[in-house]
Design a protein around this motif. Structure first.
Motif, PDB file in Angstrom:
ATOM      1  N   MET A   1      30.644  44.541  56.445  1.00  0.00           N
ATOM      2  CA  MET A   1      31.799  44.839  56.127  1.00  0.00           C
ATOM      3  C   MET A   1      32.996  44.562  57.008  1.00  0.00           C
ATOM      4  O   MET A   1      32.852  44.655  58.429  1.00  0.00           O
ATOM      5  N   ASP A   2      33.935  44.287  56.476  1.00  0.00           N
ATOM      6  CA  ASP A   2      35.185  43.824  57.140  1.00  0.00           C
ATOM      7  C   ASP A   2      36.275  45.056  57.366  1.00  0.00           C
ATOM      8  O   ASP A   2      37.064  45.433  56.486  1.00  0.00           O
ATOM      9  N   ARG A   3      36.118  45.621  58.461  1.00  0.00           N
ATOM     10  CA  ARG A   3      36.882  46.729  58.762  1.00  0.00           C
ATOM     11  C   ARG A   3      38.232  46.438  58.644  1.00  0.00           C
ATOM     12  O   ARG A   3      39.189  47.463  58.226  1.00  0.00           O
ATOM     13  N   ALA A   4      38.875  45.377  59.006  1.00  0.00           N
ATOM     14  CA  ALA A   4      40.253  45.067  59.098  1.00  0.00           C
ATOM     15  C   ALA A   4      40.786  45.309  57.728  1.00  0.00           C
ATOM     16  O   ALA A   4      41.901  45.764  57.206  1.00  0.00           O
ATOM     17  N   LYS A   5      39.996  44.666  56.582  1.00  0.00           N
ATOM     18  CA  LYS A   5      40.584  44.796  55.098  1.00  0.00           C
ATOM     19  C   LYS A   5      40.376  46.159  54.837  1.00  0.00           C
ATOM     20  O   LYS A   5      41.329  46.720  54.087  1.00  0.00           O
ATOM     21  N   PHE A   6      39.475  46.933  55.265  1.00  0.00           N
ATOM     22  CA  PHE A   6      39.429  48.431  54.883  1.00  0.00           C
ATOM     23  C   PHE A   6      40.397  48.989  55.344  1.00  0.00           C
ATOM     24  O   PHE A   6      41.142  49.940  54.681  1.00  0.00           O
ATOM     25  N   PHE A   7      40.907  48.854  56.782  1.00  0.00           N
ATOM     26  CA  PHE A   7      41.963  49.850  57.134  1.00  0.00           C
ATOM     27  C   PHE A   7      43.440  49.247  56.588  1.00  0.00           C
ATOM     28  O   PHE A   7      44.277  50.166  56.384  1.00  0.00           O
ATOM     29  N   ALA A   8      43.373  48.153  56.240  1.00  0.00           N
ATOM     30  CA  ALA A   8      44.510  47.591  55.430  1.00  0.00           C
ATOM     31  C   ALA A   8      44.872  48.349  54.097  1.00  0.00           C
ATOM     32  O   ALA A   8      45.789  48.756  53.840  1.00  0.00           O
ATOM     33  N   ALA A   9      43.703  48.223  53.513  1.00  0.00           N
ATOM     34  CA  ALA A   9      43.753  48.930  52.388  1.00  0.00           C
ATOM     35  C   ALA A   9      44.024  50.397  52.179  1.00  0.00           C
ATOM     36  O   ALA A   9      44.916  51.025  51.394  1.00  0.00           O
ATOM     37  N   PHE A  39      24.016  54.349  53.136  1.00  0.00           N
ATOM     38  CA  PHE A  39      23.772  55.102  51.719  1.00  0.00           C
ATOM     39  C   PHE A  39      24.740  54.761  50.683  1.00  0.00           C
ATOM     40  O   PHE A  39      25.819  53.994  51.055  1.00  0.00           O
ATOM     41  N   ASP A  40      24.648  55.320  49.472  1.00  0.00           N
ATOM     42  CA  ASP A  40      25.508  55.065  48.490  1.00  0.00           C
ATOM     43  C   ASP A  40      26.918  55.067  48.927  1.00  0.00           C
ATOM     44  O   ASP A  40      27.466  56.115  49.506  1.00  0.00           O
ATOM     45  N   SER A  41      27.828  53.747  48.447  1.00  0.00           N
ATOM     46  CA  SER A  41      29.144  53.859  49.035  1.00  0.00           C
ATOM     47  C   SER A  41      29.941  54.981  48.363  1.00  0.00           C
ATOM     48  O   SER A  41      30.827  55.302  48.887  1.00  0.00           O
ATOM     49  N   TYR A  46      33.253  59.741  49.116  1.00  0.00           N
ATOM     50  CA  TYR A  46      33.611  61.293  48.847  1.00  0.00           C
ATOM     51  C   TYR A  46      33.458  61.845  50.216  1.00  0.00           C
ATOM     52  O   TYR A  46      34.336  62.667  50.335  1.00  0.00           O
ATOM     53  N   MET A  47      32.925  61.474  51.353  1.00  0.00           N
ATOM     54  CA  MET A  47      32.906  61.996  52.482  1.00  0.00           C
ATOM     55  C   MET A  47      34.302  61.912  53.240  1.00  0.00           C
ATOM     56  O   MET A  47      34.853  62.645  53.733  1.00  0.00           O
ATOM     57  N   LEU A  48      34.815  60.618  53.206  1.00  0.00           N
ATOM     58  CA  LEU A  48      35.898  60.305  53.572  1.00  0.00           C
ATOM     59  C   LEU A  48      37.329  60.817  53.226  1.00  0.00           C
ATOM     60  O   LEU A  48      37.861  61.438  53.673  1.00  0.00           O
ATOM     61  N   LYS A 200      38.558  57.916  45.263  1.00  0.00           N
ATOM     62  CA  LYS A 200      38.565  56.591  44.558  1.00  0.00           C
ATOM     63  C   LYS A 200      39.381  55.651  45.311  1.00  0.00           C
ATOM     64  O   LYS A 200      39.007  54.285  45.151  1.00  0.00           O
ATOM     65  N   LYS A 201      40.131  56.094  46.016  1.00  0.00           N
ATOM     66  CA  LYS A 201      40.972  55.038  46.786  1.00  0.00           C
ATOM     67  C   LYS A 201      40.244  54.659  48.009  1.00  0.00           C
ATOM     68  O   LYS A 201      40.286  53.392  48.186  1.00  0.00           O
ATOM     69  N   PHE A 202      39.526  55.678  48.713  1.00  0.00           N
ATOM     70  CA  PHE A 202      38.601  55.046  49.740  1.00  0.00           C
ATOM     71  C   PHE A 202      37.391  54.126  49.145  1.00  0.00           C
ATOM     72  O   PHE A 202      37.051  53.202  49.757  1.00  0.00           O
ATOM     73  N   LEU A 203      37.151  54.395  47.943  1.00  0.00           N
ATOM     74  CA  LEU A 203      35.993  53.404  47.461  1.00  0.00           C
ATOM     75  C   LEU A 203      36.612  52.105  47.012  1.00  0.00           C
ATOM     76  O   LEU A 203      35.978  50.921  47.419  1.00  0.00           O
ATOM     77  N   ALA A 204      37.739  52.090  46.499  1.00  0.00           N
ATOM     78  CA  ALA A 204      38.399  50.659  46.328  1.00  0.00           C
ATOM     79  C   ALA A 204      38.715  50.155  47.752  1.00  0.00           C
ATOM     80  O   ALA A 204      38.448  48.833  47.764  1.00  0.00           O
ATOM     81  N   ALA A 205      38.860  50.561  48.813  1.00  0.00           N
ATOM     82  CA  ALA A 205      39.053  50.169  50.032  1.00  0.00           C
ATOM     83  C   ALA A 205      37.707  49.594  50.359  1.00  0.00           C
ATOM     84  O   ALA A 205      37.580  48.496  51.163  1.00  0.00           O
ATOM     85  N   LEU A 206      36.764  50.450  50.381  1.00  0.00           N
ATOM     86  CA  LEU A 206      35.325  49.979  50.822  1.00  0.00           C
ATOM     87  C   LEU A 206      34.890  48.737  50.194  1.00  0.00           C
ATOM     88  O   LEU A 206      34.380  47.783  50.609  1.00  0.00           O
ATOM     89  N   GLU A 207      34.962  48.450  48.627  1.00  0.00           N
ATOM     90  CA  GLU A 207      34.892  47.616  47.923  1.00  0.00           C
ATOM     91  C   GLU A 207      35.660  46.293  48.343  1.00  0.00           C
ATOM     92  O   GLU A 207      34.981  45.062  48.435  1.00  0.00           O
TER      93      GLU A 207
END
Length: 210
Positions: A1-9, A39-41, A46-48, A200-207
């Motif tokens: 997982m690229d956390r820099a991309k996650f945090f940017a999103a 586990f399932d992203s 949803y946790m986030l 949904k926004k967190f999921l988009a960031a994870l993806e």
């Protein structure tokens, strides 16, 4: 997982373009636990989202703010405060907690002080003696504010249904994705639509970070 991309999103979609060190550290702690035992992203998203809502976007363990006005008390706890009582208790967090949470969730009566002692804490605002006892911290409720413990409690409670009896697998599976209904894991239907949107926004960031 690229956390820099996650945090940017998420910085753009959820945090108005700015992230504090505490917010980054809080999300890192959640992501660390997930990457250690994946586990399932959708569950993670949803946790986030739940943490985002329950901590007012702080993303780290907090203690419940109960400094309510009389009007807010009538909105939040209509069963426990008449108009006169709300006026008498307003802006007194300890007294508010002791009344609002008395005689339920394993707490004693108002005079016991349990309402304040077991007020909401952590990433999901666990509340009441019974919930603290589930995690072995009834004698030290401030442990719910420990960053690592707060993440463990959130994951265990939401995955295994230890908060309300409802769990993530009830709403996210091979055949179901129910962002709205999942709020029942924590708190009925309260702000369910808002939290679904955050998820949904967190999921988009994870993806985006894959």
């Amino acid at each position: 997982m690229d956390r820099a991309k996650f945090f940017a999103a998420v910085r753009s979609s959820l945090f108005s373009g700015r992230l504090s060190t505490n917010q980054v550290n809080g999300m890192d702690a959640i992501l660390d636990e997930w990457q250690a035992k994946p586990f399932d992203s959708r569950w993670l998203a949803y946790m986030l989202a739940t943490a985002y809502h329950e901590t007012d976007s702080a993303m780290c363990a907090i203690s419940e703010n109960l400094s309510y006005s009389a009007a807010r008390l009538r909105t939040m706890f209509p069963k426990y405060f008449t108009a006169g009582q709300a006026a008498a208790y307003a802006r007194q967090p300890q007294k508010i907690a002791n009344r609002a949470y008395a005689n339920r969730m394993g707490n004693g009566n108002e005079a016991s002080g349990d309402g304040w002692r077991y007020r909401g804490r952590g990433l999901v605002q666990i509340t009441g003696r019974d919930n603290y006892a589930k995690y072995g911290i009834a004698d030290n409720p401030d442990m719910a504010l420990d960053p690592h413990r707060a993440v463990e409690i959130m994951i265990d409670g939401m995955v295994n249904g230890r908060f309300s009896g409802k769990k993530l697998a009830d709403y996210f599976s091979a055949t179901a994705t129910d962002w709205i209904g999942a709020r029942k894991i924590i708190n009925g239907a309260d702000r369910a639509t808002d939290i679904a949107g955050y998820a949904k926004k967190f999921l988009a960031a994870l993806e985006a970070a894959r």
